[in-house]
Design a protein around this motif. Structure first.
Motif: not given
Length: 523
Positions: A93, A117-119, A242-244, A246-247, A250, A351, A354
């Motif tokens: 997170y 906080p993670g996918v 971590n979502r950020k 990954s964004e 990538s 949600r 990914e």
């Protein structure tokens, strides 16, 4: 205050700032200079993965994985947090780590306070016997024998994957006595301690993981009540991104996953290397590692796509096993009292997943094909993609390949009763060669078919010769590697279905044919 005093104070302040700047800045400057004047200047950065010592994570944090990541310019650091899942999710997170491993149940349990906080980018493995509920047979011979008993002592490690096995058994078999309250509930710090409680007969039942499961079953009088070798998709290990990260990165995520699947395949081809890696990391004996490996099934790239993320090729069937596992895990956790309601935002399991990383890797294929025991670990990359080199495969190797699809091809004409291609037939294979340029990573199976008339043995021989004729043409004309091609004569064994209203003459004309399929190894 005199001007001289002001000047002296100003000089003192400036001098102090210089000293402080030098004190704090010199180490940074020295570190930067050291990096720029060495091969470390090629390092792009560090990737941190939070994990623990579960053997299923060994390929991801192996010396081979770290070496290959280093070649790509990245330092891979695996941080063992002793299975402190709550702290792991907090770090994910806060962005202190880029990746984390977990089981589906431990992620849902511990990530909910941090808004997940993670996918989930990859399914790593599923327990197939690695976890089990064991008991002294003279006390408890089955799960049903637990019902109504208030005297049974149970040892287990709280918030572990094995604990989730216990919760599932409680929910599915209606045996709350398996996870008792009060003095019959023996919470331990790890499977080894729970095993000791069982062997010392301070516990009647223990929920363990390997290698302790095998150690317990070696003791006369101890039986298995339920193991993950008897369940499906109950304890599933996953890799979280971590979502950020990954964004924004990538490409880095994709590179790490591609490297992981290649390392995983290397260990599948050379299992002794994996065994040695686990022994080195765990300190376990060879026999203990053998027992441990029996309880782990690592998910290949193909399995991730087709069995977990619902990605198919050519419109084939695919299963969304990961979403099903998330849904069933939430139900177990709610019925166990961990949550009053579904903790996933909007109750939507998508949600948490990914699939795009797996989808891209699965559909593009990999360069570098190997077969168990083969020493060639990759292809060359010639300017002409048709000339790519492939390792030699035996019949078993070809049979293990996954079919990608059959190319669209017009009838390949041969002189009657022979394997000699006519001009039109060669022109059609020329068009096939142009198509193959777009798919340099796939092997090619050439299937020959004949009509249903005539002697079956002669038909099979003729179809084999015609398939070999096509393969030979590709080798001679386009320098296609012979190891890439597999000619198969099927004779009249697999006739095409007859179309409604089709005349016998037209149907017979369609039966003699050559099919060309692209196939890939299972990563």
């Amino acid at each position: 205050m005199s001007g001289n005093l002001k000047s002296a104070i100003a000089v003192f302040i400036i001098f102090s700032l210089v000293v402080v700047g030098f004190f704090f800045g010199k180490p940074i400057w020295d570190d930067t200079r050291q990096q720029k004047t060495s091969d470390a200047r090629e390092t792009k950065g560090k990737i941190k993965i939070a994990m623990d010592n579960w053997a299923g994570y060994v390929p991801l944090c192996s010396s081979e994985m770290k070496k290959r990541m280093r070649v790509s310019g990245w330092v891979l650091e695996c941080l063992d947090d002793k299975a402190d899942y709550a702290k792991r999710m907090e770090k994910l997170y806060k962005g202190e780590i880029e990746f984390a491993v977990a089981t589906v149940d431990s992620y849902i349990l511990n990530a909910a306070p941090f808004d997940f906080p993670g996918v989930i980018g990859v399914v790593i493995d599923k327990s197939k016997g690695g976890d089990a509920i064991l008991a002294w047979q003279d006390k408890v011979s089955s799960l049903d024998a637990l019902k109504g008993r208030a005297d049974i002592r149970v040892a287990f490690t709280p918030n572990s994957p094995s604990h989730h096995l216990g919760k599932a058994a409680v929910v599915h078999f209606d045996v709350p006595e398996l996870l008792p309250k009060g003095d019959k509930r023996i919470e331990t710090n790890g499977s080894e301690e729970a095993l000791k409680k069982l062997l010392d007969r301070k516990a009647d039942v223990a929920i363990l993981w390997e290698p302790d499961v095998s150690k317990a079953l070696a003791k006369k009088g101890i039986v298995k009540l339920l193991g993950t070798d008897q369940t499906e998709r109950l304890i599933v290990d996953i890799l979280l991104v971590n979502r950020k990260f990954s964004e924004k990165n990538s490409g880095v995520v994709k590179m790490l996953l591609e490297t992981y699947f290649k390392v995983l395949k290397m260990y599948r081809d050379e299992p002794e290397f994996l065994k040695k890696e686990i022994m080195a990391q765990s300190g376990l004996s060879a026999n203990a590692v053998d027992s441990l490996l029996k309880g782990i099934h690592w998910a290949t790239l193909t399995e991730n796509a087709q069995e977990w993320f619902g990605i198919s090729s050519d419109g084939g069937y695919a299963d969304q096993g990961l979403v099903d596992t998330i849904d069933s895990t939430v139900r177990i956790l709610m019925q166990s009292g961990d949550f009053a309601k579904n903790p996933i935002p909007q109750g939507d399991p998508y949600r948490l997943t990914e699939k795009e990383y797996i989808k891209e890797l699965f559909t593009k294929g990999f360069a570098g094909f190997t077969t168990p025991g083969a020493k060639n670990t990759g292809q060359s990359s010639p300017a002409n993609s048709l000339e790519a080199r492939f390792a030699l495969l035996g019949e078993d190797g070809w049979n293990a390949l996954r079919e990608i699809g059959t190319l669209k091809i017009q009838p390949v004409t041969f002189q009657s009763g022979t394997a000699d291609m006519g001009i039109q037939g060669k022109e059609e294979i020329d068009r096939v060669a142009e198509t193959l340029k777009h798919y340099p990573n796939f092997r090619v199976v050439i299937k020959g078919h004949t009509s249903i008339e005539g002697d079956p043995v002669m038909n099979r021989n003729l179809s084999q010769e015609r398939a070999e004729s096509v393969a030979r043409y590709l080798v001679v004309t386009y320098s296609v590697d012979a190891n890439r091609l597999h000619a198969v004569g099927l004779g009249s064994e697999r006739p095409l279905p007859r179309q409604p209203g089709e005349s016998s003459r037209t149907y017979s004309y369609r039966l003699p044919r050559v099919e060309i399929s692209l196939v890939s190894e299972v990563y």
